[in-house]
Design an enzyme around this catalytic site. Structure first.
Site, short mmCIF file in Angstrom:
data_model
loop_
_atom_site.label_atom_id
_atom_site.label_comp_id
_atom_site.label_asym_id
_atom_site.label_seq_id
_atom_site.Cartn_x
_atom_site.Cartn_y
_atom_site.Cartn_z
N SER A 109 2.85 -2.26 5.99
CA SER A 109 3.78 -2.84 5.31
C SER A 109 4.58 -3.76 6.64
O SER A 109 3.74 -4.36 7.48
CB SER A 109 4.53 -2.14 4.57
OG SER A 109 5.34 -3.12 3.62
N GLU A 240 -3.96 -7.16 3.94
CA GLU A 240 -3.56 -6.53 2.78
C GLU A 240 -2.34 -7.30 2.14
O GLU A 240 -1.40 -7.80 2.82
CB GLU A 240 -3.35 -5.05 2.84
CG GLU A 240 -2.27 -4.88 3.76
CD GLU A 240 -0.95 -4.19 2.69
OE1 GLU A 240 -1.03 -4.22 1.54
OE2 GLU A 240 0.01 -3.93 3.68
N HIS A 307 -0.90 -1.09 0.14
CA HIS A 307 0.06 -0.24 -0.44
C HIS A 307 -0.82 0.64 -1.68
O HIS A 307 0.04 1.09 -2.59
CB HIS A 307 0.91 -1.32 -1.07
CG HIS A 307 1.94 -1.83 -0.12
ND1 HIS A 307 1.36 -2.68 1.04
CD2 HIS A 307 3.14 -1.52 0.12
CE1 HIS A 307 2.42 -3.09 1.64
NE2 HIS A 307 3.53 -2.30 1.40
#
Length: 336
Positions: A109, A240, A307
């Site tokens: 992240s 991502e 995630h």
């Protein structure tokens, strides 16, 4: 050349260069620390791992100072932040990358912005994968468990991983499991071509929502990194999407393309995402198809990255081979 950490994994440092853990959630970090200690690791935390206010653990200069301090601590063998967050970008101007020596950094992240910046500016390999909060379970699924293999590795190591059997579609904190994740959905790695694909190259990537903000900054000079650390070698990008709709995803990919990030690219691997909201019928699959046609490279998607855990552990800078066939994926990384 890529600089790989070369030390035994005994002590894990926890600092919060993005978000820390607010008081009402301290039990999560305490649980993770306890589990790691049961496994024989020592855990050392900085003050800001335990604080959170106004979208960050502490002011930018403090976060940078604590990161450098624990990075340079000779007793700390690897750094795993509590989790991601929102404003890691703030600390880059306060970092002196020259003070960083090879040491494992693991996270995803918002942490992936730091990981990519470190690799691009120092040539030090960094790892993309689980955060420390998600290691609090009494059990660990086989995919996530590979973090120990990676962080215990040194130069010349070869790390082999396979795609997960099942993944977690969404977070359900009311139904905790011994392994933290609720792995209920069959994992299927896909290719734009619909055929088996083989990708080979040096790995670079992270959460596209945040690493895109390195484009055009002194911290995101991919061309200079290529020339210095991996001359003439192709790159596999792993990406991502955390929160973007498909139009924003496409704009971000185009920005990276225009900036030359996809020059000498041998393929792209996209992680699963519960974002990718279609815009007027424009789907993520359409974005991937267009990108494959524009770049003329194979594209894999719905891989174990990001995630929707679990995640394979991918190392920025490592040489990698991806084999994807019949919904299954294999990844071989060589630290050379």
């Amino acid at each position: 050349m890529i600089r790989y950490p070369d030390r035994a994994l005994r002590t894990i440092g926890v600092t919060a260069p993005s978000s820390g853990v607010s008081e009402e959630l301290h039990h999560l970090l305490e649980g993770a620390t306890a589990q790691l200690e049961k496994q024989g690791f020592a855990v050392k935390t900085t003050a800001n791992a335990w604080t959170q206010k106004e979208a960050k653990s502490s002011p930018a200069a403090v976060r940078a100072k604590e990161l450098i301090s624990i990075w340079r601590d000779s007793k700390v063998d690897a750094i795993i932040p509590p989790w991601g967050g929102e404003l890691l970008l703030e600390i880059l101007e306060h970092l002196d990358f020259r003070k960083l020596t090879p040491k494992w950094l693991l996270g995803y992240s918002d942490i992936s912005l730091l990981s990519l910046a470190v690799t691009l500016n120092t040539g030090i390999a960094t790892a993309h994968g689980t955060n420390i909060i998600d290691l609090r379970g009494s059990e660990t699924d086989p995919t996530t468990a590979c973090w120990i293999d990676v962080l215990s590795s040194t130069k010349t190591s070869v790390i082999k991983q396979v795609s997960s059997e099942k993944y977690q579609k969404s977070w359900d904190h009311d139904k905790p499991t011994p392994a933290v994740f609720n792995l209920t959905e069959p994992t299927v790695w896909k290719t734009v071509s619909g055929n088996a694909e083989r990708l080979e190259g040096r790995l670079l990537g992270g959460c596209i929502d945040v690493i895109r903000h390195l484009v055009g900054t002194p911290y995101g000079n991919v061309e200079a990194f290529r020339k210095k650390s991996i001359p003439d070698e192709p790159v596999i990008w792993f990406l991502e999407n955390c929160e973007m709709n498909t139009a924003d995803l496409k704009r971000s990919l185009l920005q990276m393309k225009y900036a030359g990030w996809f020059d000498n690219c041998s393929g792209i691997v996209f992680g699963r995402s519960e974002a990718n909201e279609p815009v007027q019928g424009y789907t993520a699959e359409m974005v991937y198809q267009e990108l494959a046609e524009q770049l003329k490279v194979p594209i894999v998607y719905d891989a174990d990255i990001g995630h929707q855990p679990p995640q394979v552990i991918l190392v920025n800078g490592a040489h990698a081979l991806f084999h994807v066939d019949d919904g299954k994926g294999r990844v071989v990384q060589e630290f050379r």
